[in-house]
Motif scaffolding. Sequence first.
Motif, mmCIF file in Angstrom:
data_model
loop_
_atom_site.group_PDB
_atom_site.id
_atom_site.type_symbol
_atom_site.label_atom_id
_atom_site.label_comp_id
_atom_site.label_asym_id
_atom_site.label_seq_id
_atom_site.Cartn_x
_atom_site.Cartn_y
_atom_site.Cartn_z
ATOM 1 N N MET A 1 0.895 -1.234 0.076
ATOM 2 C CA MET A 1 0.056 0.154 -0.053
ATOM 3 C C MET A 1 1.142 1.219 -0.022
ATOM 4 N N PRO A 2 1.519 1.788 -0.998
ATOM 5 C CA PRO A 2 2.457 2.703 -1.077
ATOM 6 C C PRO A 2 1.808 4.041 -1.070
ATOM 7 N N GLY A 3 0.428 3.962 -1.107
ATOM 8 C CA GLY A 3 -0.339 5.261 -0.755
ATOM 9 C C GLY A 3 -0.374 5.703 0.756
ATOM 10 N N THR A 4 0.026 4.674 1.619
ATOM 11 C CA THR A 4 -0.011 5.054 2.971
ATOM 12 C C THR A 4 1.211 5.612 3.475
ATOM 13 N N ARG A 5 2.214 5.781 2.680
ATOM 14 C CA ARG A 5 3.613 6.192 3.026
ATOM 15 C C ARG A 5 3.232 7.805 3.751
ATOM 16 N N ALA A 6 4.233 7.871 4.417
ATOM 17 C CA ALA A 6 4.128 9.287 5.392
ATOM 18 C C ALA A 6 3.962 10.388 4.390
ATOM 19 N N LEU A 7 3.173 11.602 5.169
ATOM 20 C CA LEU A 7 3.127 12.559 4.518
ATOM 21 C C LEU A 7 4.353 13.542 4.319
ATOM 22 N N VAL A 8 4.542 14.313 3.325
ATOM 23 C CA VAL A 8 5.491 15.171 2.837
ATOM 24 C C VAL A 8 5.493 16.205 4.214
ATOM 25 N N MET A 9 4.157 16.740 4.130
ATOM 26 C CA MET A 9 4.021 17.843 5.307
ATOM 27 C C MET A 9 4.546 17.462 6.737
ATOM 28 N N GLN A 10 4.916 18.358 7.481
ATOM 29 C CA GLN A 10 5.661 18.285 8.854
ATOM 30 C C GLN A 10 4.375 18.841 10.051
ATOM 31 N N GLY A 11 4.342 18.080 11.036
ATOM 32 C CA GLY A 11 3.515 18.617 11.932
ATOM 33 C C GLY A 11 2.012 18.281 11.896
ATOM 34 N N GLY A 12 1.191 18.545 12.644
ATOM 35 C CA GLY A 12 -0.465 18.420 12.718
ATOM 36 C C GLY A 12 -0.729 17.168 13.588
ATOM 37 N N ASP A 13 -1.812 17.193 13.888
ATOM 38 C CA ASP A 13 -2.618 16.124 14.582
ATOM 39 C C ASP A 13 -2.381 14.699 13.958
ATOM 40 N N PRO A 14 -1.911 13.979 14.825
ATOM 41 C CA PRO A 14 -1.541 12.581 14.176
ATOM 42 C C PRO A 14 -2.600 11.715 13.771
ATOM 43 N N TYR A 15 -3.972 12.105 14.143
ATOM 44 C CA TYR A 15 -5.204 11.389 14.006
ATOM 45 C C TYR A 15 -5.721 11.853 12.621
ATOM 46 N N VAL A 16 -5.509 13.082 12.438
ATOM 47 C CA VAL A 16 -5.867 13.601 11.080
ATOM 48 C C VAL A 16 -4.911 13.229 10.041
ATOM 49 N N ARG A 17 -3.611 13.083 10.528
ATOM 50 C CA ARG A 17 -2.442 12.784 9.575
ATOM 51 C C ARG A 17 -2.790 11.325 8.931
ATOM 52 N N ALA A 18 -3.172 10.258 10.135
ATOM 53 C CA ALA A 18 -3.150 9.083 9.614
ATOM 54 C C ALA A 18 -4.643 8.664 8.961
ATOM 55 N N LEU A 19 -5.598 9.532 8.916
ATOM 56 C CA LEU A 19 -6.765 9.732 8.234
ATOM 57 C C LEU A 19 -6.505 9.956 6.693
ATOM 58 N N MET A 20 -5.613 10.946 6.546
ATOM 59 C CA MET A 20 -5.076 11.302 5.228
ATOM 60 C C MET A 20 -4.382 10.256 4.414
ATOM 61 N N ARG A 21 -3.484 9.402 5.400
ATOM 62 C CA ARG A 21 -2.819 8.365 4.592
ATOM 63 C C ARG A 21 -3.601 7.485 4.248
ATOM 64 N N THR A 22 -4.924 7.082 5.143
ATOM 65 C CA THR A 22 -5.755 6.019 4.698
ATOM 66 C C THR A 22 -6.626 6.309 3.436
ATOM 67 N N ILE A 23 -6.940 7.730 3.456
ATOM 68 C CA ILE A 23 -7.778 8.201 2.144
ATOM 69 C C ILE A 23 -7.002 7.710 0.948
ATOM 70 N N SER A 24 -5.417 8.191 1.060
ATOM 71 C CA SER A 24 -4.634 8.016 -0.093
ATOM 72 C C SER A 24 -4.488 6.622 -0.492
ATOM 73 N N ALA A 25 -4.560 5.764 0.873
ATOM 74 C CA ALA A 25 -4.358 4.186 0.386
ATOM 75 C C ALA A 25 -5.392 3.795 -0.621
ATOM 76 N N SER A 26 -6.639 4.378 -0.299
ATOM 77 C CA SER A 26 -7.785 3.947 -1.423
ATOM 78 C C SER A 26 -7.939 4.799 -2.679
ATOM 79 N N GLU A 27 -7.687 5.978 -2.537
ATOM 80 C CA GLU A 27 -7.672 7.058 -3.838
ATOM 81 C C GLU A 27 -6.528 6.950 -4.383
ATOM 82 N N SER A 28 -5.323 6.766 -4.004
ATOM 83 C CA SER A 28 -4.166 6.796 -4.834
ATOM 84 C C SER A 28 -2.936 5.754 -4.466
#
Length: 240
Positions: free
Chosen positions: A45-72
């Motif tokens: 699932m390469p879409g789950t790789r870490a974000l380029v953006m630094q910082g932020g809430d880890p729960y929202v960051r994990a959500l973004m990685r989950t979205i991209s696992a399905s979308e890209s």
Amino acid sequence: MFTPRSSRSEPSQPGAALRWRMGAALSVAALMLLLLWWWRPVVLMPGTRALVMQGGDPYVRALMRTISASESNVLRPYNVLYGGRYVWTLERHPNRCEPIGRGPNKGNCSTAAGRYQLLAGTWVELAARHHPDRTSDPLDATQLSFAPRYQDAVVYAWLSEPRWGNLSAQLRQGRVQPVLRRLSGTWTSLGYGLEDNSMSRELPRVYQRVLQDELARSAKDKPSVPDAQQKGRAAEAARP
């Protein structure tokens, strides 16, 4: 008198060695499959790789990685267009309408692009509100950079809007599926829309895995209490 040995009386070492090699090979293969299963969010699932953006809430960051696992879920998620083609430059949103070959929208085309598969119009609207380089003129958003860090920053800010009902708080309460359902109107592949895919049912488990990684990253980046106190004292001492 010399009596030749029967082939049946030959020592069995070659056969035993062959069985040992086969057993060892099967053991290694089983171990690799086990490791592949354990690390599948990274390997499969390469879409789950870490974000380029630094910082932020880890729960929202994990959500973004989950979205991209399905979308890209591709090796270069920030550069992918709808349908799987790539663009090399991200100076701005590509705004290329790629044909839709299946599903309820078959025969139309989509401008979705990037890690979060944002339509060109959606990107312009969101960039005008959340892009770090935005201006007071919303029309300028068409020229704003679509680079990976900006894709992350814009979507992070969007998911943090009150319209979603504080997604971070819901995720901290373990309400992953209700959050995915809430967002499925925007990202239809999240499991409750018209175009879910084979990844959709895996997403709650994917979220839990990437969340552990995000929490570990957050703990690593967070200064310890003594360090924070020391910085505070240094700041006090530096005051005139």
